[in-house]
Design a protein around this motif. Sequence first.
Motif, PDB file in Angstrom:
ATOM      1  N   ARG A   9     111.466  50.502  77.685  1.00  0.00           N
ATOM      2  CA  ARG A   9     111.774  49.536  78.740  1.00  0.00           C
ATOM      3  C   ARG A   9     112.528  48.363  78.143  1.00  0.00           C
ATOM      4  NH1 ARG A   9     105.959  50.311  80.743  1.00  0.00           N
ATOM      5  NH2 ARG A   9     106.265  51.967  82.263  1.00  0.00           N
ATOM      6  N   GLU A  10     113.098  47.564  79.020  1.00  0.00           N
ATOM      7  CA  GLU A  10     113.864  46.393  78.606  1.00  0.00           C
ATOM      8  C   GLU A  10     113.038  45.452  77.733  1.00  0.00           C
ATOM      9  OE1 GLU A  10     117.040  43.571  80.833  1.00  0.00           O
ATOM     10  OE2 GLU A  10     115.135  43.878  81.843  1.00  0.00           O
ATOM     11  N   LYS A  13     108.820  48.117  75.459  1.00  0.00           N
ATOM     12  CA  LYS A  13     107.667  49.011  75.514  1.00  0.00           C
ATOM     13  C   LYS A  13     108.136  50.466  75.548  1.00  0.00           C
ATOM     14  CE  LYS A  13     103.432  50.026  77.891  1.00  0.00           C
ATOM     15  NZ  LYS A  13     102.433  49.636  78.823  1.00  0.00           N
ATOM     16  N   ILE A  15     108.506  54.359  76.322  1.00  0.00           N
ATOM     17  CA  ILE A  15     108.227  55.261  77.433  1.00  0.00           C
ATOM     18  C   ILE A  15     108.104  56.690  76.915  1.00  0.00           C
ATOM     19  CG2 ILE A  15     109.130  56.228  79.586  1.00  0.00           C
ATOM     20  CD1 ILE A  15     110.649  53.571  79.977  1.00  0.00           C
ATOM     21  N   GLN A  33     114.279  46.085  69.918  1.00  0.00           N
ATOM     22  CA  GLN A  33     114.361  45.018  70.912  1.00  0.00           C
ATOM     23  C   GLN A  33     114.809  43.716  70.262  1.00  0.00           C
ATOM     24  OE1 GLN A  33     114.419  45.348  74.025  1.00  0.00           O
ATOM     25  NE2 GLN A  33     114.529  43.200  74.532  1.00  0.00           N
ATOM     26  N   THR A  64     122.070  51.541  77.129  1.00  0.00           N
ATOM     27  CA  THR A  64     121.253  50.797  78.080  1.00  0.00           C
ATOM     28  C   THR A  64     121.731  51.118  79.490  1.00  0.00           C
ATOM     29  OG1 THR A  64     120.933  49.024  76.484  1.00  0.00           O
ATOM     30  CG2 THR A  64     120.484  48.505  78.783  1.00  0.00           C
ATOM     31  N   SER A  67     117.290  48.747  83.330  1.00  0.00           N
ATOM     32  CA  SER A  67     116.240  48.143  82.505  1.00  0.00           C
ATOM     33  C   SER A  67     115.676  49.127  81.482  1.00  0.00           C
ATOM     34  CB  SER A  67     115.115  47.621  83.398  1.00  0.00           C
ATOM     35  OG  SER A  67     114.512  48.698  84.086  1.00  0.00           O
ATOM     36  N   ILE A  68     116.370  50.228  81.254  1.00  0.00           N
ATOM     37  CA  ILE A  68     115.921  51.239  80.290  1.00  0.00           C
ATOM     38  C   ILE A  68     116.906  51.298  79.132  1.00  0.00           C
ATOM     39  CG2 ILE A  68     115.538  53.702  79.921  1.00  0.00           C
ATOM     40  CD1 ILE A  68     114.519  53.880  82.748  1.00  0.00           C
TER      41      ILE A  68
END
Length: 97
Positions: A9-10, A13, A15, A33, A64, A67-68
Amino acid sequence: MESNLIVMREAGKPIFARRGSEEEIARQCGLFQALRTSVNGNKAFHLGEIQSLRSGKLCIVFMTVGSITLVAISRLEKNELTETEAYLRLQLEYVFA
């Protein structure tokens, strides 16, 4: 080492990850990140979105979408990538699809 694919995730976190323990993937997502934030967040240089990174024996490709963030990691073997940057990007597109 074969390549690894990570979807996060953006906020960083994880997935999905093809390989690795949860702790290892969480650490890598935190690092990715931080890299993305330092490059993309620097408005003084207007560097734009980070696409790929090569350091030592690693090649890291970012994609990107909304938001992934998808990340592909490949190691150099005998001074050549086992998978090219273009091939890693294609894998990320398939994973996203």
